[in-house]
Design a protein around this motif. Structure first.
Motif, mmCIF file in Angstrom:
data_model
loop_
_atom_site.group_PDB
_atom_site.id
_atom_site.type_symbol
_atom_site.label_atom_id
_atom_site.label_comp_id
_atom_site.label_asym_id
_atom_site.label_seq_id
_atom_site.Cartn_x
_atom_site.Cartn_y
_atom_site.Cartn_z
ATOM 1 N N THR A 1 -6.641 -35.347 35.482
ATOM 2 C CA THR A 1 -7.565 -35.974 34.539
ATOM 3 C C THR A 1 -8.610 -34.957 34.119
ATOM 4 N N LEU A 2 -8.902 -34.888 32.831
ATOM 5 C CA LEU A 2 -9.889 -33.941 32.334
ATOM 6 C C LEU A 2 -11.303 -34.459 32.574
ATOM 7 N N SER A 3 -12.227 -33.524 32.717
ATOM 8 C CA SER A 3 -13.642 -33.855 32.875
ATOM 9 C C SER A 3 -14.363 -33.667 31.548
ATOM 10 N N GLU A 4 -15.392 -34.472 31.338
ATOM 11 C CA GLU A 4 -16.173 -34.419 30.107
ATOM 12 C C GLU A 4 -17.350 -33.460 30.251
ATOM 13 N N ILE B 1 -10.711 -28.724 32.594
ATOM 14 C CA ILE B 1 -10.148 -28.991 33.911
ATOM 15 C C ILE B 1 -11.187 -28.593 34.954
ATOM 16 N N GLU B 2 -11.609 -29.535 35.735
ATOM 17 C CA GLU B 2 -12.595 -29.231 36.776
ATOM 18 C C GLU B 2 -11.895 -28.591 37.964
ATOM 19 N N THR B 3 -12.491 -27.534 38.486
ATOM 20 C CA THR B 3 -11.899 -26.817 39.614
ATOM 21 C C THR B 3 -12.916 -26.642 40.726
ATOM 22 N N GLY B 4 -12.396 -26.364 41.898
ATOM 23 C CA GLY B 4 -13.237 -25.997 43.024
ATOM 24 C C GLY B 4 -13.351 -24.491 43.123
ATOM 25 N N GLN B 5 -13.636 -24.038 44.301
ATOM 26 C CA GLN B 5 -13.839 -22.608 44.522
ATOM 27 C C GLN B 5 -12.581 -21.822 44.180
ATOM 28 N N MET B 6 -12.750 -20.760 43.411
ATOM 29 C CA MET B 6 -11.683 -19.833 43.048
ATOM 30 C C MET B 6 -10.561 -20.490 42.258
ATOM 31 N N GLY B 7 -10.892 -21.578 41.538
ATOM 32 C CA GLY B 7 -9.959 -22.141 40.582
ATOM 33 C C GLY B 7 -9.012 -23.200 41.081
ATOM 34 N N ASN C 1 -10.866 -20.264 30.006
ATOM 35 C CA ASN C 1 -11.508 -21.294 29.197
ATOM 36 C C ASN C 1 -10.981 -22.705 29.451
ATOM 37 N N VAL C 2 -9.792 -22.835 30.012
ATOM 38 C CA VAL C 2 -9.286 -24.174 30.287
ATOM 39 C C VAL C 2 -10.141 -24.878 31.332
ATOM 40 N N SER C 3 -10.836 -24.101 32.174
ATOM 41 C CA SER C 3 -11.688 -24.678 33.211
ATOM 42 C C SER C 3 -13.152 -24.302 33.065
#
Length: 315
Positions: free
Chosen positions: A245-248, A255-261, A273-275
């Motif tokens: 699910t994408l984040s606004e 795309i929301e990511t944690g540490q190091m993608g 740029n996707v994240s």
């Protein structure tokens, strides 16, 4: 190591983030394939900026150099964009536009974003040359010029202030943006920013040279450059196919990511740029390198655990 899969890592996207990850992974002797759609977002720009050691290099030249570097370490690069992806028990299968498939233990999404530009004639035609959005990517080249800001959201005030740092001749065209608050009015007035009410009908110019902003009533304002605020939309269809699910964000979706993608989907990383909607080339490169290192470490852990189980079974 599972030998049924064709690659350790499939990287979807051959921009700065994807190629940086490919170099990192290939230098760790990982089997890597980069699947490239061949439509880099910054292709219209004359140069990539804030790239230490390669300042002002043409974007396509930078990517060509990155491809050569990845390939010299053994990375495979295919000019065949990913069309679909699905999970299998031990990894992922990526279906390509050509009809071929590749499989991999891990997946890195470096697919970038798409700019949703204001629907004003001339914006897309001059985009990346004299229609700009980032003061750090293009500001130096527009310094001292007559700069117009096409108002589309409350963030247009912030954009005006950023470009006012670069020129004494800045005009904010209110266009479709909401009425600035009193603090914004005071700041803009104090900085001698001209503010123009009314909708913009089109941008006028010849060749690559922008010449004027034209209002609906026919009034023309001479400009050398116009800055706009696109809506940034992550190219994340494959992530959504896997259940993500994408984040606004005020600027768009990512795309929301944690540490190091690392993403919320097991085995899937994202970089560039996707994240990170605001990532410049150098930032995307760093994110790709970090994601590549994280994916390699994840595979190292999995391989070590598999070796322990194999040894135990042999005793």
């Amino acid at each position: 190591m599972n030998t049924k899969l064709t690659h350790d890592v499939a990287i979807i996207g051959g921009g700065a983030a994807g190629l940086a990850a490919a170099v990192t992974l290939a230098r760790s002797l990982r089997s890597v394939v980069v699947l490239d759609a061949g439509d880099p977002r910054n292709a219209p720009a004359a140069g990539a900026h804030n790239v230490l050691g390669r300042e002002g290099i043409a974007p396509l030249d930078l990517l060509a150099a990155g491809r050569r570097e990845a390939q010299q370490y053994g990375a495979e690069i295919r000019n065949d964009p990913a069309a679909a992806v699905r999970r299998i028990d031990d990894g992922f299968v990526v279906e390509l536009a050509s009809g071929a498939t590749v499989s991999a233990r891990r997946l890195l999404l470096a697919t970038g974003l798409a700019d949703e530009l204001p629907d004003v004639p001339g914006v897309r035609e001059f985009w990346g040359r004299s229609v700009l959005h980032c003061p750090y990517c293009h500001g130096w080249e527009a310094r001292g010029q007559r700069i117009g800001v096409l108002g589309t959201s409350p963030l247009s005030v912030h954009q005006t202030l950023l470009f006012r740092q670069l020129s004494d001749d800045v005009t904010l065209f209110l266009h479709e943006m909401p009425e600035p608050d009193s603090e914004a009015w005071e700041q803009l007035a104090a900085l001698d920013v001209q503010m123009v009410d009314g909708r913009v009908e089109r941008l006028h110019g010849e060749g690559d040279a922008l010449q004027a902003v034209v209002l609906e009533d026919g009034t023309e304002f001479p400009v050398d450059a116009v800055t706009v605020a696109p809506r940034f939309m992550a190219r994340a269809e494959l992530y959504e196919q896997l259940g993500g699910t994408l984040s606004e964000h005020p600027l768009g979706q990512f795309i929301e990511t944690g540490q190091m993608g690392r993403t919320d989907i097991a085995g899937v990383w994202a970089a560039g740029n996707v994240s990170d909607l605001g990532a410049m080339v150098s930032v995307a490169t760093g994110a790709g390198t970090s994601a590549g290192a994280a994916i390699n470490a994840d595979l190292v852990t999995e391989d070590a655990q598999a070796a322990v189980l194999s040894r135990a079974g042999a005793l």
